[in-house]
Motif scaffolding. Structure first.
Motif, PDB file in Angstrom:
ATOM      1  N   VAL A 196       0.847  -1.186   0.000  1.00 53.66           N
ATOM      2  CA  VAL A 196       0.000   0.000   0.000  1.00 53.66           C
ATOM      3  C   VAL A 196       0.887   1.242   0.000  1.00 53.66           C
ATOM      4  N   ILE A 197       0.394   2.315  -0.556  1.00 51.40           N
ATOM      5  CA  ILE A 197       1.163   3.557  -0.621  1.00 51.40           C
ATOM      6  C   ILE A 197       1.342   4.118   0.778  1.00 51.40           C
ATOM      7  N   SER A 198       2.584   4.315   1.179  1.00 52.36           N
ATOM      8  CA  SER A 198       2.870   4.897   2.489  1.00 52.36           C
ATOM      9  C   SER A 198       3.304   6.361   2.376  1.00 52.36           C
ATOM     10  N   SER A 199       3.898   6.721   1.232  1.00 52.00           N
ATOM     11  CA  SER A 199       4.281   8.107   0.996  1.00 52.00           C
ATOM     12  C   SER A 199       4.360   8.342  -0.509  1.00 52.00           C
ATOM     13  N   LEU A 200       4.329   9.612  -0.861  1.00 49.20           N
ATOM     14  CA  LEU A 200       4.323   9.977  -2.273  1.00 49.20           C
ATOM     15  C   LEU A 200       5.137  11.242  -2.444  1.00 49.20           C
ATOM     16  N   SER A 201       6.027  11.251  -3.412  1.00 50.25           N
ATOM     17  CA  SER A 201       6.739  12.475  -3.755  1.00 50.25           C
ATOM     18  C   SER A 201       6.477  12.771  -5.221  1.00 50.25           C
ATOM     19  N   CYS A 202       6.370  14.036  -5.525  1.00 54.04           N
ATOM     20  CA  CYS A 202       6.102  14.442  -6.898  1.00 54.04           C
ATOM     21  C   CYS A 202       6.960  15.650  -7.227  1.00 54.04           C
ATOM     22  N   THR A 203       7.325  15.734  -8.484  1.00 52.85           N
ATOM     23  CA  THR A 203       8.140  16.850  -8.957  1.00 52.85           C
ATOM     24  C   THR A 203       7.474  17.466 -10.169  1.00 52.85           C
ATOM     25  N   SER A 243      -3.776  16.317   2.027  1.00 56.23           N
ATOM     26  CA  SER A 243      -2.659  17.086   2.562  1.00 56.23           C
ATOM     27  C   SER A 243      -2.344  18.248   1.623  1.00 56.23           C
ATOM     28  N   SER A 244      -1.701  19.269   2.165  1.00 65.05           N
ATOM     29  CA  SER A 244      -1.378  20.450   1.382  1.00 65.05           C
ATOM     30  C   SER A 244      -0.024  21.012   1.811  1.00 65.05           C
ATOM     31  N   SER A 245       0.725  21.519   0.851  1.00 65.03           N
ATOM     32  CA  SER A 245       1.996  22.202   1.124  1.00 65.03           C
ATOM     33  C   SER A 245       1.955  23.573   0.467  1.00 65.03           C
ATOM     34  N   ASN A 246       2.190  24.614   1.251  1.00 60.36           N
ATOM     35  CA  ASN A 246       2.214  25.980   0.736  1.00 60.36           C
ATOM     36  C   ASN A 246       3.650  26.452   0.594  1.00 60.36           C
ATOM     37  N   PHE A 247       3.903  27.226  -0.432  1.00 65.25           N
ATOM     38  CA  PHE A 247       5.223  27.799  -0.656  1.00 65.25           C
ATOM     39  C   PHE A 247       5.097  28.931  -1.662  1.00 65.25           C
ATOM     40  N   LYS A 248       6.130  29.717  -1.777  1.00 61.98           N
ATOM     41  CA  LYS A 248       6.207  30.758  -2.803  1.00 61.98           C
ATOM     42  C   LYS A 248       7.542  30.567  -3.494  1.00 61.98           C
ATOM     43  N   VAL A 249       7.474  30.044  -4.699  1.00 67.59           N
ATOM     44  CA  VAL A 249       8.706  29.760  -5.422  1.00 67.59           C
ATOM     45  C   VAL A 249       8.490  30.054  -6.903  1.00 67.59           C
ATOM     46  N   THR A 250       9.461  30.671  -7.521  1.00 65.48           N
ATOM     47  CA  THR A 250       9.396  30.902  -8.958  1.00 65.48           C
ATOM     48  C   THR A 250      10.015  29.705  -9.660  1.00 65.48           C
ATOM     49  N   LEU A 251       9.241  29.118 -10.544  1.00 66.50           N
ATOM     50  CA  LEU A 251       9.704  27.967 -11.305  1.00 66.50           C
ATOM     51  C   LEU A 251      10.058  28.458 -12.706  1.00 66.50           C
ATOM     52  N   ALA A 252      11.356  28.681 -12.911  1.00 66.15           N
ATOM     53  CA  ALA A 252      11.841  29.187 -14.189  1.00 66.15           C
ATOM     54  C   ALA A 252      11.770  28.108 -15.256  1.00 66.15           C
ATOM     55  N   SER A 253      11.903  28.507 -16.489  1.00 66.15           N
ATOM     56  CA  SER A 253      11.983  27.551 -17.586  1.00 66.15           C
ATOM     57  C   SER A 253      13.142  26.605 -17.320  1.00 66.15           C
ATOM     58  N   GLY A 254      12.882  25.306 -17.392  1.00 66.92           N
ATOM     59  CA  GLY A 254      13.894  24.304 -17.108  1.00 66.92           C
ATOM     60  C   GLY A 254      13.988  23.924 -15.646  1.00 66.92           C
ATOM     61  N   GLY A 255      13.216  24.593 -14.791  1.00 68.93           N
ATOM     62  CA  GLY A 255      13.270  24.331 -13.354  1.00 68.93           C
ATOM     63  C   GLY A 255      12.286  23.265 -12.914  1.00 68.93           C
ATOM     64  N   SER A 256      12.434  22.834 -11.666  1.00 67.79           N
ATOM     65  CA  SER A 256      11.523  21.843 -11.104  1.00 67.79           C
ATOM     66  C   SER A 256      11.339  22.102  -9.612  1.00 67.79           C
ATOM     67  N   LYS A 257      10.219  21.620  -9.075  1.00 68.37           N
ATOM     68  CA  LYS A 257       9.912  21.755  -7.649  1.00 68.37           C
ATOM     69  C   LYS A 257       9.370  20.421  -7.157  1.00 68.37           C
ATOM     70  N   LYS A 258       9.952  19.932  -6.060  1.00 71.63           N
ATOM     71  CA  LYS A 258       9.539  18.662  -5.476  1.00 71.63           C
ATOM     72  C   LYS A 258       8.646  18.910  -4.275  1.00 71.63           C
ATOM     73  N   THR A 292       2.548  28.275  -5.756  1.00 72.70           N
ATOM     74  CA  THR A 292       2.076  28.695  -4.441  1.00 72.70           C
ATOM     75  C   THR A 292       1.653  27.534  -3.546  1.00 72.70           C
ATOM     76  N   LYS A 293       1.242  26.402  -4.141  1.00 75.37           N
ATOM     77  CA  LYS A 293       0.727  25.322  -3.305  1.00 75.37           C
ATOM     78  C   LYS A 293       0.674  24.024  -4.106  1.00 75.37           C
ATOM     79  N   CYS A 294       0.770  22.919  -3.384  1.00 72.73           N
ATOM     80  CA  CYS A 294       0.549  21.596  -3.957  1.00 72.73           C
ATOM     81  C   CYS A 294      -0.378  20.855  -3.001  1.00 72.73           C
ATOM     82  N   GLU A 295      -1.445  20.274  -3.530  1.00 72.14           N
ATOM     83  CA  GLU A 295      -2.410  19.548  -2.710  1.00 72.14           C
ATOM     84  C   GLU A 295      -2.552  18.116  -3.208  1.00 72.14           C
TER      85      GLU A 295
END
Length: 142
Positions: A60-67, A91-106, A79-82
């Motif tokens: 069973v899924i115990s955790s999940l990471s996404c990029t 669950s929800s994670s709030n943040f303020k991050v600029t995702l430039a071209s070629g960038g990624s956020k986990k 601003t957020k990932c839900e």
């Protein structure tokens, strides 16, 4: 969606068309302004894609990471990932991050074992571009 919206504006009755969902600017009417906004969304999201990795415990899924990857040519402000399970917020994670071209956020979500008997996980990323708010939704394959 774009073809159905244009057909609706032209007086046709497209199959499976929901007028309330096509009103993208919230002015209670579907018109060319909504078409322009939809084209903007499609152009922004053309370069967005997501990778995900589920960790399992006793099958069973115990955790999940996404990029979220921005392979497009425009920077966006995340601003957020839900995380949802059967359309209910898990669950929800709030943040303020600029995702430039070629960038990624986990973003990671832990302690999911209590949801393990359910299917239908999805992730929604919230972002802004030129002051407008958008969402990018991804279904997690079982």
């Amino acid at each position: 969606d774009l073809d159905a919206t244009v057909d609706f504006i032209m007086g046709k009755d497209p199959e499976g068309f929901y007028e309330s969902l096509a009103d993208l600017n919230g002015d209670d009417k579907v018109d060319a302004v909504d078409v322009v906004k939809l084209v903007t969304i499609l152009n922004l999201q053309e370069g967005l894609n997501m990778d995900w990795q589920a960790n399992y415990s006793n099958q069973v899924i115990s955790s999940l990471s996404c990029t979220l990857n921005n392979d497009g040519d425009k920077a966006i402000q995340l601003t957020k990932c839900e995380l949802y399970c059967n359309q209910s917020l898990v669950s929800s994670s709030n943040f303020k991050v600029t995702l430039a071209s070629g960038g990624s956020k986990k973003c990671s979500f832990d302690e999911l074992a209590s949801y393990s008997t359910k299917t239908g996980f999805s992730l929604v990323w919230y972002y802004t571009y030129n002051g407008e708010e958008y969402t990018y939704r991804c279904e997690i394959e079982e």
